[in-house]
Write a protein that holds these residues in place. Structure first.
Motif, PDB file in Angstrom:
ATOM      1  N   UNK A  57       0.781  -1.227   0.000  1.00 53.84           N
ATOM      2  CA  UNK A  57       0.000   0.000   0.000  1.00 53.84           C
ATOM      3  C   UNK A  57       0.813   1.278   0.000  1.00 53.84           C
ATOM      4  N   UNK A  58       2.118   1.174   0.156  1.00 46.50           N
ATOM      5  CA  UNK A  58       2.983   2.347   0.124  1.00 46.50           C
ATOM      6  C   UNK A  58       3.050   2.863  -1.308  1.00 46.50           C
ATOM      7  N   UNK A  59       2.963   4.165  -1.440  1.00 45.47           N
ATOM      8  CA  UNK A  59       2.986   4.808  -2.756  1.00 45.47           C
ATOM      9  C   UNK A  59       4.218   5.680  -2.881  1.00 45.47           C
ATOM     10  N   UNK A  60       4.830   5.693  -4.070  1.00 45.72           N
ATOM     11  CA  UNK A  60       5.997   6.525  -4.355  1.00 45.72           C
ATOM     12  C   UNK A  60       5.764   7.249  -5.673  1.00 45.72           C
ATOM     13  N   UNK A  61       5.942   8.571  -5.632  1.00 50.36           N
ATOM     14  CA  UNK A  61       5.779   9.409  -6.814  1.00 50.36           C
ATOM     15  C   UNK A  61       7.106  10.112  -7.067  1.00 50.36           C
ATOM     16  N   UNK A  62       7.610  10.028  -8.301  1.00 50.43           N
ATOM     17  CA  UNK A  62       8.942  10.527  -8.640  1.00 50.43           C
ATOM     18  C   UNK A  62       8.837  11.709  -9.604  1.00 50.43           C
ATOM     19  N   UNK A  63       9.656  12.724  -9.339  1.00 50.28           N
ATOM     20  CA  UNK A  63       9.780  13.879 -10.225  1.00 50.28           C
ATOM     21  C   UNK A  63      11.232  13.969 -10.675  1.00 50.28           C
ATOM     22  N   UNK A  64      11.451  14.350 -11.945  1.00 45.34           N
ATOM     23  CA  UNK A  64      12.807  14.506 -12.483  1.00 45.34           C
ATOM     24  C   UNK A  64      12.924  15.858 -13.161  1.00 45.34           C
ATOM     25  N   UNK A  65      14.113  16.454 -13.055  1.00 47.90           N
ATOM     26  CA  UNK A  65      14.364  17.696 -13.777  1.00 47.90           C
ATOM     27  C   UNK A  65      15.101  17.370 -15.082  1.00 47.90           C
ATOM     28  N   UNK A  66      15.295  18.364 -15.950  1.00 44.07           N
ATOM     29  CA  UNK A  66      15.936  18.108 -17.246  1.00 44.07           C
ATOM     30  C   UNK A  66      17.361  17.559 -17.142  1.00 44.07           C
ATOM     31  N   UNK A  67      18.034  17.775 -16.018  1.00 41.20           N
ATOM     32  CA  UNK A  67      19.389  17.263 -15.839  1.00 41.20           C
ATOM     33  C   UNK A  67      19.415  15.837 -15.309  1.00 41.20           C
ATOM     34  N   UNK A  68      18.248  15.255 -15.048  1.00 36.55           N
ATOM     35  CA  UNK A  68      18.177  13.880 -14.562  1.00 36.55           C
ATOM     36  C   UNK A  68      18.157  13.749 -13.054  1.00 36.55           C
ATOM     37  N   UNK A  69      18.161  14.879 -12.330  1.00 35.60           N
ATOM     38  CA  UNK A  69      18.046  14.812 -10.878  1.00 35.60           C
ATOM     39  C   UNK A  69      16.638  14.322 -10.531  1.00 35.60           C
ATOM     40  N   UNK A  70      16.537  13.563  -9.448  1.00 33.86           N
ATOM     41  CA  UNK A  70      15.274  12.930  -9.119  1.00 33.86           C
ATOM     42  C   UNK A  70      14.959  13.134  -7.638  1.00 33.86           C
ATOM     43  N   UNK A  71      13.676  13.415  -7.376  1.00 32.43           N
ATOM     44  CA  UNK A  71      13.192  13.427  -6.001  1.00 32.43           C
ATOM     45  C   UNK A  71      11.884  12.652  -5.984  1.00 32.43           C
ATOM     46  N   UNK A  72      11.725  11.823  -4.991  1.00 29.40           N
ATOM     47  CA  UNK A  72      10.512  11.040  -4.842  1.00 29.40           C
ATOM     48  C   UNK A  72       9.832  11.393  -3.535  1.00 29.40           C
ATOM     49  N   UNK A  73       8.523  11.335  -3.560  1.00 30.16           N
ATOM     50  CA  UNK A  73       7.735  11.511  -2.352  1.00 30.16           C
ATOM     51  C   UNK A  73       6.973  10.214  -2.125  1.00 30.16           C
ATOM     52  N   UNK A  74       6.980   9.749  -0.900  1.00 26.58           N
ATOM     53  CA  UNK A  74       6.298   8.506  -0.584  1.00 26.58           C
ATOM     54  C   UNK A  74       5.387   8.666   0.609  1.00 26.58           C
TER      55      UNK A  74
END
Length: 53
Positions: free
Chosen positions: A32-49
């Motif tokens: 049931x845990x959810x993870x949503x990922x965002x990336x910028x044009x340089x490929x850096x990534x941050x996820x929120x869970x």
């Protein structure tokens, strides 16, 4: 690459969407845990869970 777990995932995502950003990925795991990922044009990534409601 970072993942931050928050208590208010849907509220957080609504705020991000209001700024015009869309996620690169959205997963829900078997527990049931959810993870949503965002990336910028340089490929850096941050996820929120967050856990199930």
């Amino acid at each position: 690459m970072h993942t931050v777990f928050v208590d208010d995932l849907d509220v957080r995502l609504a705020g991000i969407a209001a700024r015009g950003l869309t996620p690169a990925g959205d997963e829900t795991y078997d527990n049931g845990v959810r993870k949503v990922v965002f990336r910028d044009p340089d490929g850096n990534e941050i996820g929120f869970g967050g856990g199930p409601a």
